[in-house]
Design a protein around this motif. Sequence first.
Motif, PDB file in Angstrom:
ATOM      1  N   HIS A   1       0.737  -1.237  -0.157  1.00 53.63           N
ATOM      2  CA  HIS A   1      -0.160  -0.430   0.045  1.00 53.63           C
ATOM      3  C   HIS A   1       0.507   0.926   0.046  1.00 53.63           C
ATOM      4  O   HIS A   1       0.421   2.243  -0.012  1.00 53.63           O
ATOM      5  N   GLY A   2       2.333   0.967   0.191  1.00 59.57           N
ATOM      6  CA  GLY A   2       2.889   2.342   0.200  1.00 59.57           C
ATOM      7  C   GLY A   2       2.847   3.394  -1.166  1.00 59.57           C
ATOM      8  O   GLY A   2       2.965   4.625  -0.305  1.00 59.57           O
ATOM      9  N   GLY A   3       2.724   2.707  -2.075  1.00 57.79           N
ATOM     10  CA  GLY A   3       2.400   3.233  -3.309  1.00 57.79           C
ATOM     11  C   GLY A   3       1.803   4.849  -2.983  1.00 57.79           C
ATOM     12  O   GLY A   3       2.210   5.999  -3.947  1.00 57.79           O
ATOM     13  N   GLN A   4       0.502   4.271  -2.673  1.00 48.58           N
ATOM     14  CA  GLN A   4      -0.203   5.613  -2.006  1.00 48.58           C
ATOM     15  C   GLN A   4      -0.822   6.672  -1.666  1.00 48.58           C
ATOM     16  O   GLN A   4      -1.035   7.830  -1.119  1.00 48.58           O
ATOM     17  N   SER A   5       0.956   6.069  -0.823  1.00 48.55           N
ATOM     18  CA  SER A   5       1.465   7.564   0.608  1.00 48.55           C
ATOM     19  C   SER A   5       2.164   8.056   0.021  1.00 48.55           C
ATOM     20  O   SER A   5       2.972   8.436  -0.801  1.00 48.55           O
ATOM     21  N   GLU A   6       1.848   9.501   0.762  1.00 50.44           N
ATOM     22  CA  GLU A   6       2.166  11.007   1.127  1.00 50.44           C
ATOM     23  C   GLU A   6       3.742  10.981   0.345  1.00 50.44           C
ATOM     24  O   GLU A   6       4.700  11.489   0.308  1.00 50.44           O
ATOM     25  N   THR A   7       3.590   9.941   2.081  1.00 53.41           N
ATOM     26  CA  THR A   7       5.559   9.615   2.904  1.00 53.41           C
ATOM     27  C   THR A   7       5.964   8.696   3.371  1.00 53.41           C
ATOM     28  O   THR A   7       4.229   8.511   3.872  1.00 53.41           O
ATOM     29  N   LEU A   8       6.362   7.587   3.097  1.00 55.41           N
ATOM     30  CA  LEU A   8       6.748   6.288   4.453  1.00 55.41           C
ATOM     31  C   LEU A   8       7.666   6.825   5.090  1.00 55.41           C
ATOM     32  O   LEU A   8       8.489   5.806   6.354  1.00 55.41           O
ATOM     33  N   ASN A   9       8.105   8.330   5.276  1.00 55.01           N
ATOM     34  CA  ASN A   9       9.344   8.898   6.475  1.00 55.01           C
ATOM     35  C   ASN A   9       8.667   8.404   7.621  1.00 55.01           C
ATOM     36  O   ASN A   9       9.339   7.525   8.955  1.00 55.01           O
ATOM     37  N   MET A  10       7.337   8.417   8.136  1.00 55.44           N
ATOM     38  CA  MET A  10       6.498   7.845   9.450  1.00 55.44           C
ATOM     39  C   MET A  10       5.672   6.877   8.918  1.00 55.44           C
ATOM     40  O   MET A  10       4.667   6.876   8.192  1.00 55.44           O
ATOM     41  N   LEU A  11       5.236   5.980  10.147  1.00 59.64           N
ATOM     42  CA  LEU A  11       4.202   5.185  10.002  1.00 59.64           C
ATOM     43  C   LEU A  11       3.730   5.424  11.547  1.00 59.64           C
ATOM     44  O   LEU A  11       4.177   5.590  12.346  1.00 59.64           O
ATOM     45  N   TYR A  12       2.290   5.441  11.133  1.00 57.47           N
ATOM     46  CA  TYR A  12       1.280   5.358  12.268  1.00 57.47           C
ATOM     47  C   TYR A  12       0.249   4.045  13.205  1.00 57.47           C
ATOM     48  O   TYR A  12      -0.032   3.675  11.981  1.00 57.47           O
ATOM     49  N   VAL A  13       0.219   4.123  13.811  1.00 58.60           N
ATOM     50  CA  VAL A  13       0.337   3.529  15.067  1.00 58.60           C
ATOM     51  C   VAL A  13      -1.361   3.732  15.950  1.00 58.60           C
ATOM     52  O   VAL A  13      -1.332   4.195  16.395  1.00 58.60           O
ATOM     53  N   THR A  14      -2.137   3.168  14.981  1.00 58.50           N
ATOM     54  CA  THR A  14      -3.958   3.192  15.449  1.00 58.50           C
ATOM     55  C   THR A  14      -4.727   2.139  16.408  1.00 58.50           C
ATOM     56  O   THR A  14      -3.805   0.595  16.181  1.00 58.50           O
ATOM     57  N   ASP A  15      -5.390   2.235  17.147  1.00 63.72           N
ATOM     58  CA  ASP A  15      -5.979   1.650  17.513  1.00 63.72           C
ATOM     59  C   ASP A  15      -7.060   0.974  16.629  1.00 63.72           C
ATOM     60  O   ASP A  15      -7.036   1.444  15.357  1.00 63.72           O
ATOM     61  N   ALA A  16      -7.828  -0.110  17.222  1.00 72.11           N
ATOM     62  CA  ALA A  16      -9.402  -0.596  16.529  1.00 72.11           C
ATOM     63  C   ALA A  16      -9.648  -0.003  16.159  1.00 72.11           C
ATOM     64  O   ALA A  16     -10.715   0.499  15.861  1.00 72.11           O
ATOM     65  N   ARG A  17      -9.898   1.309  17.012  1.00 73.34           N
ATOM     66  CA  ARG A  17     -10.860   3.029  16.638  1.00 73.34           C
ATOM     67  C   ARG A  17     -11.211   3.902  15.929  1.00 73.34           C
ATOM     68  O   ARG A  17     -11.393   4.635  15.344  1.00 73.34           O
ATOM     69  N   GLY A  18      -9.409   3.731  15.434  1.00 71.85           N
ATOM     70  CA  GLY A  18      -8.471   4.586  14.706  1.00 71.85           C
ATOM     71  C   GLY A  18      -7.873   5.640  15.626  1.00 71.85           C
ATOM     72  O   GLY A  18      -7.220   6.471  14.477  1.00 71.85           O
ATOM     73  N   LYS A  19      -7.597   5.295  16.553  1.00 70.61           N
ATOM     74  CA  LYS A  19      -7.103   6.203  17.822  1.00 70.61           C
ATOM     75  C   LYS A  19      -5.935   6.273  16.974  1.00 70.61           C
ATOM     76  O   LYS A  19      -5.583   5.304  17.222  1.00 70.61           O
ATOM     77  N   LEU A  20      -5.084   7.030  17.323  1.00 74.28           N
ATOM     78  CA  LEU A  20      -3.877   7.331  16.857  1.00 74.28           C
ATOM     79  C   LEU A  20      -2.525   7.268  18.337  1.00 74.28           C
ATOM     80  O   LEU A  20      -3.444   7.438  19.634  1.00 74.28           O
ATOM     81  N   ILE A  21      -1.832   6.250  18.830  1.00 73.14           N
ATOM     82  CA  ILE A  21      -1.346   6.307  19.693  1.00 73.14           C
ATOM     83  C   ILE A  21       0.006   5.779  19.770  1.00 73.14           C
ATOM     84  O   ILE A  21       1.096   6.023  21.122  1.00 73.14           O
ATOM     85  N   ASP A  22       0.183   5.915  18.725  1.00 69.40           N
ATOM     86  CA  ASP A  22       2.629   6.383  18.294  1.00 69.40           C
ATOM     87  C   ASP A  22       2.010   6.473  17.132  1.00 69.40           C
ATOM     88  O   ASP A  22       1.547   6.562  16.222  1.00 69.40           O
ATOM     89  N   ASP A  23       3.567   7.232  16.543  1.00 71.04           N
ATOM     90  CA  ASP A  23       4.171   7.186  15.480  1.00 71.04           C
ATOM     91  C   ASP A  23       5.161   6.901  15.452  1.00 71.04           C
ATOM     92  O   ASP A  23       6.254   6.904  16.127  1.00 71.04           O
ATOM     93  N   ILE A  24       5.935   5.972  14.510  1.00 71.46           N
ATOM     94  CA  ILE A  24       7.546   5.504  14.677  1.00 71.46           C
ATOM     95  C   ILE A  24       8.141   5.362  12.821  1.00 71.46           C
ATOM     96  O   ILE A  24       7.309   5.295  11.847  1.00 71.46           O
TER      97      ILE A  24
END
Length: 459
Positions: A159-182
Motif C-alpha cells: 500500500h505504500g505507493g499511495q502514501s504521501e510519505t513513507l518516512n513515518m508510520l502511524y500506529v492506531t487502535d481498533a477505533r482508529g485512534k492514534l497511539i504512536d508514530d514510528i
Amino acid sequence: MTAPETLDHITTLIQEGEFFKLKKLLRTFQASELVALIENEEEREQLIIFRLLPLELATQVFEYLDLEVQRHFLENLAQDKITDILNEMSPDDRTALLEFLPANFVAELVQNLSEPERRVTLQLLGYPEYSVGRLMTPDYIAIRENWTVQQVLDFVRQHGGQSETLNMLYVTDARGKLIDDIRIREFLLAAPTTRVRDIMDHRFVQLTADQDQEEAIDIFRRNDRVALPVVSFEGILLGIVTLDDILSIREEEDTEDIQKFGGSEALDEPYLATPLLRLVQKRAGWLVVLFLGELLTASAMQFFEGELQKAIVLVQFIPLIISSGGNSGSQATSLIIRAMALGEFTLGEWWRVLRRELLGGIMLGLILGVVGFARIAIWQSITPIYGPHWLLVASTVGVALVGIVLWGSIAGSMLPLILRRLGLDPATSSAPFVATLVDVTGLIIYFTVALVMLRGTLL
C-alpha cells in the motif's frame, strides 16, 4: 543542448507542427524541468506542451505550476483531461487549487471527480479556512501494535505507493485512534518477528484538524519533522500534513507580512495577476491614512511657527530629526515582528523588550547625538554659519536626537505587541506607520528641547 537552445527547439517543433517528435522529446524531461519550461512559454505554447504530456507526468507538472497557470489550464483544457488530472492530484494540492477558484467553478469541478476523491475533497473543503484540515492528506500508512515487523513491511510494499510519505508510520487502535508514530528506519533495523508494541515509545507530536496553520508552522519548526499526523478532538487519525505544504503556507504568510510591512494591504493574487484597480485599492487606503498622519507634522510646525521665525537655524535640522526617529522606529518594528513570528518571546515578556529598547534607544540616541553635535561643530569651525550660539544649537540637536531615537525605539517595539494583544496582525504596524507616528512626535520633542535650551538666547 543548453536551456535557451532547448526552448528554441521546442518552439520550432510547435511552429512546424511536429507534435509526435515533441511528445517524444517532452518525455525525456523531469517534472521540475517541464514546470520551468511551461512557465517560460506563451499561453498557446503552454497548452500545446501540456496536452502532449502523459497523465502521470502531467499531474506531477500541474501540481507544481503557478496557481495562475493552473487556472488558465482549467479554463482551456478538455473536461475529461481536467477530471483525470484532478483525480490523480494529491488531496492537499487539489484543495489548495480549489480555494483559488470561483465558487461556481469549484462546484463544477468537484462534481466531476470520482466518488472517493469527491468525498475527500469535500471533507477538506469543509474545514475552516486557514485550518490544518485544509492542508492534510488522507494518504498515509496506518498499522496496528500487535503486528510483526514483517507484517508491517509487507503492508508497506502493498500500500505504500499511495502514501504521501513513507518516512513515518502511524500506529492506531481498533477505533482508529492514534497511539504512536514510528520512523520506518526502526522497522528496517528490527528483527522480522519483533512486534510493533515493542518498538513503540508512546511519544509523538500531533496536530488537530481545526488548528490554525500558523500554529502548525511553529510546531513543525520546533520538532524538525517532514510530516505530522492530524487528529480529531477524540484523537482519531484523520490524515497527515507534510513539510512541503507547510513551506508553501510559510511563504504565503511571509509574503503577506512583507506586503503589509510596506504600508499596503496584502494581495490576494500574484502581483501581475492582480487587476490594476484592485492593486490601487489595496495601496490607497494606507497611503491616505499615512498622508493624514503626516498632515499632523505640518500642524506641529505651525504650532511652533513663532519659535521657527526667531531661530530659523532650527529648520535646517528638521529632516535630520524626522528621519532619525523614523529609522529607529522602523528598525525596532522589524526586529520585534520577526522575533514574534519565530516565537522568541511571549506577550508576557513585554517588559523585557521594553527594558532592552530603553537601554538600546539611549545608546543609539547618544551615538547619533554625538555625530550630530560633531557635524555642527566641524561646520562652524569651517564656516561660522550657526552664529555665536552654535554650541547651544549643537547641544539642542544632540539632546533632541537622544530623546527622539529613544522614543522611536520604544514606539516601534511596543506597537506590534499592543496590536497582538488586541488580536490584530502585528505586521499592520508597518514601518511607514511607525515612521509617520514618530515624525509627528519627534518634531514636538525637538521643539520642546529647543524651547528649554535656547530660552533667553535665540528664543
